[in-house]
Design a protein around this motif. Sequence first.
Motif, mmCIF file in Angstrom:
data_model
loop_
_atom_site.group_PDB
_atom_site.id
_atom_site.type_symbol
_atom_site.label_atom_id
_atom_site.label_comp_id
_atom_site.label_asym_id
_atom_site.label_seq_id
_atom_site.Cartn_x
_atom_site.Cartn_y
_atom_site.Cartn_z
ATOM 1 N N LEU A 203 7.190 5.702 12.141
ATOM 2 C CA LEU A 203 6.292 6.323 11.177
ATOM 3 C C LEU A 203 6.562 5.811 9.767
ATOM 4 C CD1 LEU A 203 5.944 10.066 12.241
ATOM 5 C CD2 LEU A 203 4.116 8.402 11.954
ATOM 6 N N GLY A 204 7.844 5.599 9.449
ATOM 7 C CA GLY A 204 8.190 5.064 8.141
ATOM 8 C C GLY A 204 7.586 3.694 7.913
ATOM 9 N N PHE A 205 7.629 2.841 8.943
ATOM 10 C CA PHE A 205 7.027 1.513 8.842
ATOM 11 C C PHE A 205 5.519 1.619 8.632
ATOM 12 C CE2 PHE A 205 5.338 -2.335 11.115
ATOM 13 C CZ PHE A 205 5.692 -3.241 10.125
ATOM 14 N N PHE A 206 4.877 2.546 9.336
ATOM 15 C CA PHE A 206 3.444 2.742 9.181
ATOM 16 C C PHE A 206 3.103 3.201 7.758
ATOM 17 C CE2 PHE A 206 -0.170 5.756 9.343
ATOM 18 C CZ PHE A 206 -1.170 4.863 9.696
ATOM 19 N N LEU A 207 3.888 4.128 7.205
ATOM 20 C CA LEU A 207 3.634 4.606 5.851
ATOM 21 C C LEU A 207 3.874 3.508 4.816
ATOM 22 C CD1 LEU A 207 5.168 8.197 5.995
ATOM 23 C CD2 LEU A 207 2.768 7.560 5.985
ATOM 24 N N ILE A 208 4.868 2.652 5.051
ATOM 25 C CA ILE A 208 5.096 1.514 4.148
ATOM 26 C C ILE A 208 3.889 0.587 4.158
ATOM 27 C CG2 ILE A 208 6.476 -0.577 3.835
ATOM 28 C CD1 ILE A 208 8.913 1.020 4.707
ATOM 29 N N LEU A 209 3.303 0.380 5.325
ATOM 30 C CA LEU A 209 2.093 -0.444 5.415
ATOM 31 C C LEU A 209 0.934 0.195 4.657
ATOM 32 C CD1 LEU A 209 2.177 -1.558 9.173
ATOM 33 C CD2 LEU A 209 2.673 -2.962 7.162
ATOM 34 N N VAL A 210 0.822 1.516 4.740
ATOM 35 C CA VAL A 210 -0.263 2.205 4.031
ATOM 36 C C VAL A 210 -0.098 2.050 2.521
ATOM 37 C CG1 VAL A 210 -1.283 4.462 3.547
ATOM 38 C CG2 VAL A 210 -0.686 3.842 5.890
ATOM 39 N N TRP A 211 1.136 2.251 2.023
ATOM 40 C CA TRP A 211 1.384 2.065 0.592
ATOM 41 C C TRP A 211 1.135 0.611 0.181
ATOM 42 C CZ3 TRP A 211 1.314 5.690 -2.790
ATOM 43 C CH2 TRP A 211 1.787 6.971 -2.492
ATOM 44 N N SER A 212 1.570 -0.339 1.011
ATOM 45 C CA SER A 212 1.353 -1.752 0.719
ATOM 46 C C SER A 212 -0.132 -2.078 0.670
ATOM 47 C CB SER A 212 2.045 -2.624 1.768
ATOM 48 O OG SER A 212 3.424 -2.353 1.835
ATOM 49 N N MET A 213 -0.895 -1.449 1.563
ATOM 50 C CA MET A 213 -2.336 -1.667 1.595
ATOM 51 C C MET A 213 -2.980 -1.281 0.264
ATOM 52 S SD MET A 213 -4.997 -0.031 4.349
ATOM 53 C CE MET A 213 -3.667 -0.045 5.566
ATOM 54 N N LEU A 214 -2.577 -0.138 -0.289
ATOM 55 C CA LEU A 214 -3.144 0.313 -1.552
ATOM 56 C C LEU A 214 -2.774 -0.624 -2.700
ATOM 57 C CD1 LEU A 214 -2.444 4.149 -1.241
ATOM 58 C CD2 LEU A 214 -4.608 2.968 -0.882
ATOM 59 N N ILE A 215 -1.510 -1.047 -2.736
ATOM 60 C CA ILE A 215 -1.050 -1.917 -3.824
ATOM 61 C C ILE A 215 -1.726 -3.280 -3.760
ATOM 62 C CG2 ILE A 215 0.971 -3.079 -4.787
ATOM 63 C CD1 ILE A 215 2.633 -0.678 -3.764
ATOM 64 N N ILE A 216 -1.803 -3.854 -2.560
ATOM 65 C CA ILE A 216 -2.404 -5.181 -2.402
ATOM 66 C C ILE A 216 -3.910 -5.125 -2.647
ATOM 67 C CG2 ILE A 216 -2.836 -7.032 -0.729
ATOM 68 C CD1 ILE A 216 -0.091 -6.331 0.462
ATOM 69 N N ALA A 217 -4.544 -4.013 -2.298
ATOM 70 C CA ALA A 217 -5.982 -3.866 -2.580
ATOM 71 C C ALA A 217 -6.243 -3.920 -4.083
ATOM 72 C CB ALA A 217 -6.498 -2.558 -1.989
ATOM 73 N N LEU A 218 -5.381 -3.291 -4.880
ATOM 74 C CA LEU A 218 -5.532 -3.352 -6.332
ATOM 75 C C LEU A 218 -5.314 -4.768 -6.853
ATOM 76 C CD1 LEU A 218 -3.684 -0.068 -7.379
ATOM 77 C CD2 LEU A 218 -6.145 -0.473 -7.322
ATOM 78 N N ALA A 219 -4.321 -5.471 -6.278
ATOM 79 C CA ALA A 219 -4.077 -6.854 -6.688
ATOM 80 C C ALA A 219 -5.258 -7.752 -6.324
ATOM 81 C CB ALA A 219 -2.791 -7.363 -6.040
ATOM 82 N N ALA A 220 -5.825 -7.552 -5.125
ATOM 83 C CA ALA A 220 -6.986 -8.345 -4.720
ATOM 84 C C ALA A 220 -8.183 -8.059 -5.623
ATOM 85 C CB ALA A 220 -7.337 -8.030 -3.264
ATOM 86 N N LEU A 221 -8.388 -6.798 -5.958
ATOM 87 C CA LEU A 221 -9.490 -6.435 -6.849
ATOM 88 C C LEU A 221 -9.338 -7.112 -8.205
ATOM 89 C CD1 LEU A 221 -11.999 -4.692 -7.459
ATOM 90 C CD2 LEU A 221 -10.434 -2.847 -8.119
#
Length: 335
Positions: free
Chosen positions: A232-250
Amino acid sequence: MRKSSSLRHTFFLLMVTVLTVTLGSCYQHHRKNRAPFAFSEKQIDSLSFFSSHHYTNNYNFVVKADSLVLLRSFPEELISGMQTDSFVVHKGSHLVVADIRIMPNDTIDSVWVELANDTSAFGWTHEDRLLKSAMPDDPISEFISAFSNAHVIIFLSIIAVFASSYLFWSIFRRKARIVHFNDITSFYPMLLCLIVALSATVYASIQTFAPQMWQHFYFHPTLNPFSVPRALGFFLILVWSMLIIALAALDDVRHQLPFGEAVLYLGGLASVCAVNYIVFSITTLYYLGYILLVFYFYYAIRQYLLHSRAHYVCGKCGAKLHEKGICPHCGAMNQ
């Protein structure tokens, strides 16, 4: 000299204090053996129920169905065929667990739950009916419940297919930028797609191989990846990474493309991410998603290295270039 001596004296006292505290903390006082804490039979039953059902007394629910019928009388009266009375709580009503009973004679559902609503009215219902009609009173649990609904998944799948088809047709017709095919010189859009695919695969894997872990997370959610089991921790890290990388891509898209092209590109990127989520979350349930994930990672990274990565930089304006020649931004010749 006095100042130096004072500093040495202060440093010496500080070191003595640190050593004293450190050694003192390692010392364990010998205590007499105490009698083990005795749990009552009701407490043991409550702990056992919590370990398997993930909730117990004083747990809060909120009604998600249009209505939920609660029995005013005791469950024994209904099971024995006596006349009973009931009342209805509607969507959005908050409920708290007041009592739990196990009724082995009930052929429908042996677990009965007593609930109190906002007006302090008490009523009983089967656990199965409760879990279908209500959800934990937590924003994260409500989000999970909404996206776990089969009707919502089918609706989103249909919308994603039609929206993706239209966007891809429009993008290819105009020869506009799109991730994986005619991408911009940024690593973040491709990385975002990969993380979405990996997150969907991990999510489906947890539901397949550790359903009780996910059920406990559903009843007791958190956004802290270090306070849950590793999967679950790995999944939550992916979710946080998704948000951060989405902002960088934007941010990269905003700087590299005009407004109209940027909107079209971001629409295509969102469509690819939606298709990735649907495809990998479903195929992983049948173990096909793991093979698809390996091929998708290989294809996406290969496309980026061959077509999207900028190998040169303009000597005049500093813009990224795929090949030598005239800079499309400032017109300077780069040889």
